[in-house]
Design a protein around this motif. Structure first.
Motif, PDB file in Angstrom:
ATOM      1  N   ALA A 169       0.839  -1.187   0.000  1.00  0.00           N
ATOM      2  CA  ALA A 169       0.000   0.000   0.000  1.00  0.00           C
ATOM      3  C   ALA A 169       0.880   1.245   0.000  1.00  0.00           C
ATOM      4  O   ALA A 169       2.072   1.197   0.313  1.00  0.00           O
ATOM      5  N   LEU A 170       0.302   2.390  -0.339  1.00  0.00           N
ATOM      6  CA  LEU A 170       1.061   3.631  -0.377  1.00  0.00           C
ATOM      7  C   LEU A 170       1.552   4.016   1.014  1.00  0.00           C
ATOM      8  O   LEU A 170       0.817   3.912   1.995  1.00  0.00           O
ATOM      9  N   SER A 171       2.796   4.479   1.090  1.00  0.00           N
ATOM     10  CA  SER A 171       3.332   4.972   2.364  1.00  0.00           C
ATOM     11  C   SER A 171       4.257   6.153   2.087  1.00  0.00           C
ATOM     12  O   SER A 171       3.818   7.305   2.091  1.00  0.00           O
ATOM     13  N   THR A 172       5.531   5.894   1.796  1.00  0.00           N
ATOM     14  CA  THR A 172       6.484   6.983   1.609  1.00  0.00           C
ATOM     15  C   THR A 172       6.184   7.836   0.376  1.00  0.00           C
ATOM     16  O   THR A 172       6.511   9.022   0.352  1.00  0.00           O
ATOM     17  N   SER A 173       5.578   7.264  -0.612  1.00  0.00           N
ATOM     18  CA  SER A 173       5.302   8.011  -1.848  1.00  0.00           C
ATOM     19  C   SER A 173       3.950   8.717  -1.827  1.00  0.00           C
ATOM     20  O   SER A 173       3.579   9.357  -2.826  1.00  0.00           O
ATOM     21  N   ARG A 174       3.218   8.624  -0.733  1.00  0.00           N
ATOM     22  CA  ARG A 174       1.855   9.163  -0.691  1.00  0.00           C
ATOM     23  C   ARG A 174       1.771  10.651  -1.043  1.00  0.00           C
ATOM     24  O   ARG A 174       0.907  11.042  -1.846  1.00  0.00           O
ATOM     25  N   PRO A 175       2.617  11.554  -0.482  1.00  0.00           N
ATOM     26  CA  PRO A 175       2.456  12.979  -0.807  1.00  0.00           C
ATOM     27  C   PRO A 175       2.577  13.274  -2.300  1.00  0.00           C
ATOM     28  O   PRO A 175       1.784  14.039  -2.859  1.00  0.00           O
ATOM     29  N   VAL A 176       3.591  12.668  -2.950  1.00  0.00           N
ATOM     30  CA  VAL A 176       3.768  12.903  -4.380  1.00  0.00           C
ATOM     31  C   VAL A 176       2.590  12.355  -5.169  1.00  0.00           C
ATOM     32  O   VAL A 176       2.081  13.005  -6.096  1.00  0.00           O
ATOM     33  N   VAL A 177       2.136  11.159  -4.798  1.00  0.00           N
ATOM     34  CA  VAL A 177       1.031  10.532  -5.522  1.00  0.00           C
ATOM     35  C   VAL A 177      -0.250  11.357  -5.388  1.00  0.00           C
ATOM     36  O   VAL A 177      -0.994  11.540  -6.355  1.00  0.00           O
ATOM     37  N   LEU A 178      -0.504  11.882  -4.194  1.00  0.00           N
ATOM     38  CA  LEU A 178      -1.718  12.671  -3.988  1.00  0.00           C
ATOM     39  C   LEU A 178      -1.685  13.957  -4.812  1.00  0.00           C
ATOM     40  O   LEU A 178      -2.705  14.377  -5.376  1.00  0.00           O
ATOM     41  N   ARG A 179      -0.528  14.593  -4.891  1.00  0.00           N
ATOM     42  CA  ARG A 179      -0.413  15.815  -5.704  1.00  0.00           C
ATOM     43  C   ARG A 179      -0.622  15.504  -7.183  1.00  0.00           C
ATOM     44  O   ARG A 179      -1.332  16.231  -7.894  1.00  0.00           O
ATOM     45  N   LEU A 180      -0.009  14.425  -7.642  1.00  0.00           N
ATOM     46  CA  LEU A 180      -0.204  14.036  -9.038  1.00  0.00           C
ATOM     47  C   LEU A 180      -1.660  13.686  -9.317  1.00  0.00           C
ATOM     48  O   LEU A 180      -2.224  14.073 -10.346  1.00  0.00           O
ATOM     49  N   ALA A 181      -2.271  12.954  -8.399  1.00  0.00           N
ATOM     50  CA  ALA A 181      -3.661  12.535  -8.593  1.00  0.00           C
ATOM     51  C   ALA A 181      -4.589  13.739  -8.696  1.00  0.00           C
ATOM     52  O   ALA A 181      -5.514  13.759  -9.523  1.00  0.00           O
ATOM     53  N   ALA A 182      -4.350  14.745  -7.859  1.00  0.00           N
ATOM     54  CA  ALA A 182      -5.199  15.943  -7.894  1.00  0.00           C
ATOM     55  C   ALA A 182      -5.082  16.651  -9.239  1.00  0.00           C
ATOM     56  O   ALA A 182      -6.087  17.094  -9.819  1.00  0.00           O
ATOM     57  N   LEU A 183      -3.863  16.758  -9.759  1.00  0.00           N
ATOM     58  CA  LEU A 183      -3.672  17.434 -11.037  1.00  0.00           C
ATOM     59  C   LEU A 183      -4.202  16.593 -12.198  1.00  0.00           C
ATOM     60  O   LEU A 183      -4.831  17.123 -13.123  1.00  0.00           O
ATOM     61  N   PHE A 184      -3.948  15.282 -12.141  1.00  0.00           N
ATOM     62  CA  PHE A 184      -4.456  14.420 -13.211  1.00  0.00           C
ATOM     63  C   PHE A 184      -5.978  14.466 -13.295  1.00  0.00           C
ATOM     64  O   PHE A 184      -6.550  14.269 -14.370  1.00  0.00           O
ATOM     65  N   SER A 185      -6.633  14.696 -12.160  1.00  0.00           N
ATOM     66  CA  SER A 185      -8.099  14.726 -12.170  1.00  0.00           C
ATOM     67  C   SER A 185      -8.621  15.903 -12.992  1.00  0.00           C
ATOM     68  O   SER A 185      -9.678  15.802 -13.634  1.00  0.00           O
ATOM     69  N   ILE A 186      -7.893  17.023 -12.985  1.00  0.00           N
ATOM     70  CA  ILE A 186      -8.303  18.171 -13.801  1.00  0.00           C
ATOM     71  C   ILE A 186      -8.227  17.814 -15.279  1.00  0.00           C
ATOM     72  O   ILE A 186      -9.146  18.094 -16.061  1.00  0.00           O
ATOM     73  N   ASP A 187      -7.135  17.183 -15.653  1.00  0.00           N
ATOM     74  CA  ASP A 187      -6.959  16.769 -17.040  1.00  0.00           C
ATOM     75  C   ASP A 187      -8.052  15.798 -17.471  1.00  0.00           C
ATOM     76  O   ASP A 187      -8.602  15.905 -18.575  1.00  0.00           O
ATOM     77  N   SER A 188      -8.377  14.860 -16.593  1.00  0.00           N
ATOM     78  CA  SER A 188      -9.372  13.852 -16.959  1.00  0.00           C
ATOM     79  C   SER A 188     -10.783  14.422 -17.006  1.00  0.00           C
ATOM     80  O   SER A 188     -11.588  14.022 -17.847  1.00  0.00           O
TER      81      SER A 188
END
Length: 413
Positions: free
Chosen positions: A216-235
């Motif tokens: 499951a996500l742990s150390t990479s969570r902050p980067v993944v959450l930022r990317l996910a938020a931006l990708f959602s705009i694109d989608s």
């Protein structure tokens, strides 16, 4: 098989990636014609523009929830088992659509199934396949492998779009009615699902020397959450003009025939496929992040211009130019996400970046359909272009320092 392996696999990639590449090609083939035929099929069954948009939204919402479940619990199961189960679900989806006529049962199948009304892959297949591809190659070979995965998807989606004219041909040259011919195409979707299941039977089972267990996500969570938020705009923006709605726009704005629309999506798919060959070369020169951003912005400007084109030839030319640029970010984005997270978190990262994208994309087709139904034919295209440009600029400003700090995350590594 040896020739296919040499043609598809880049140097340094493991043979285990080959079934994934072949499966992607088969899925793209049927997704290519389903995206064009879905609105025509629903209208032939007696449903309206609003119902087309709602069903597309429901399809994307179901894919998003399935991907969310995969990110939360998928690490408990082996990738190969999950891929085979999803392939069987694909087969069931096609057969159910081929047999159904009532709207609410079709809506339910769209929610739980794997139907894809868009130009990209938004299904639960995507994070599972991305995680395995990332483990199958390292360094420059990884970006090249992602590019070939995207290339096969674009190329076979183009061939599928060309096949969208088959129902009209069958209705004219055989005793089949148009509705029956459309049903046959969805039946073919189900058959291909069985073929994908057979391919994924060849994926290696877990063994003692297997790679790291997914986590499951742990150390990479902050980067993944930022990317996910931006990708959602694109989608969300892309959901306004998914292929099913873009086909509907062409039908309404220019009275384009089903065969002509299929031909256009074929050439648009070929243009997207050609761009996948350029993406890894461009990424080596300017980095993954710059490749994602600086090819996307001109594509969005082309879409905005197409919304106001006075003639169908001008609109189609602008959208073909858009197709040459708009999908170049796909392999770069996949490689970027896989590079900025730990290997154990790749499945979870792929899922959690895909979920907001799917949820955001699910919200917009109904809105696009409503705007079309209200007679505002240019509004979805303009809104899509403006939102995508905003996303590109936000992504670049948010991650340019990450790109400078993690050189391997912004180059071809």
């Amino acid at each position: 098989m040896g020739l296919i392996r040499r043609l598809l696999l880049p140097d340094g990639a493991e043979p285990a990636a080959l079934p994934l590449l072949c499966g992607r090609a088969l899925r793209a083939l049927v997704d290519g014609y389903v995206a064009v035929l879905l609105p025509a099929y629903l209208i032939a069954l007696g449903f309206g523009t609003w119902e087309v948009g709602v069903l597309a939204t429901t399809t994307l919402a179901g894919s998003a929830l399935a991907t969310l479940a995969l990110g939360a619990w998928g690490h408990r199961f082996h990738h190969a088992d999950l891929l085979r189960a999803t392939a069987l679900l694909m087969a069931a989806t096609g057969f159910a659509f081929a047999l159904g006529s009532a709207y609410w049962p079709l809506l339910l199948v769209a929610f739980v199934g794997t139907l894809n009304p868009s130009s990209g892959d938004v299904s639960v297949f995507l994070p599972l396949e991305h995680a395995r591809l990332a483990d199958a190659a390292q360094g420059p070979a990884r970006t090249t492998l992602f590019a070939r995965y995207s290339l096969l998807g674009a190329l076979f989606a183009a061939l599928g779009a060309l096949a969208a004219g088959a129902p009209d041909w069958l209705a004219q040259h055989t005793t089949l009615s148009r509705v029956s011919a459309l049903r046959a195409m969805f039946f073919g979707y189900g058959v291909v699902g069985l073929g994908v299941w057979w391919l994924y039977r060849r994926l290696p089972a877990p063994h003692a020397g297997a790679p790291r267990q997914p986590a499951a996500l742990s150390t990479s969570r902050p980067v993944v959450l930022r990317l996910a938020a931006l990708f959602s705009i694109d989608s969300f923006a892309g959901g306004l003009v998914i292929n099913a709605l873009l086909a509907l726009w062409l039908f309404r704005r220019f009275d384009l025939s089903l065969t002509a629309a299929g031909s256009f999506f074929f050439w648009a798919g070929l243009a997207s496929a050609a761009s996948q060959l350029v993406a890894p070369l461009l990424a080596r020169r300017i980095g993954l992040l710059n490749t994602m951003v600086f090819t996307h912005i001109p594509a969005s400007l082309c879409l905005i211009a197409a919304a106001f084109a006075p003639q169908v030839e001008v609109a189609l030319a602008l959208m073909l130019l858009r197709s040459l640029l708009s999908q170049m970010d796909v392999p770069a984005r996949g490689a970027f996400v896989m590079a900025v997270v730990t290997p154990e978190e790749r499945t979870a990262a792929a899922s959690f970046t895909a979920v907001p994208r799917s949820l955001a994309a699910a919200a917009s087709p109904a809105l696009g359909g409503a705007l079309f139904a209200a007679g505002w034919l240019a509004a979805p295209l303009v809104a899509c272009g403006v939102l995508k440009i905003s996303y590109d600029l936000a992504l670049w400003f948010a991650f340019r320092r990450v790109a400078a700090h993690h050189g391997t995350a912004t180059s071809a590594d």
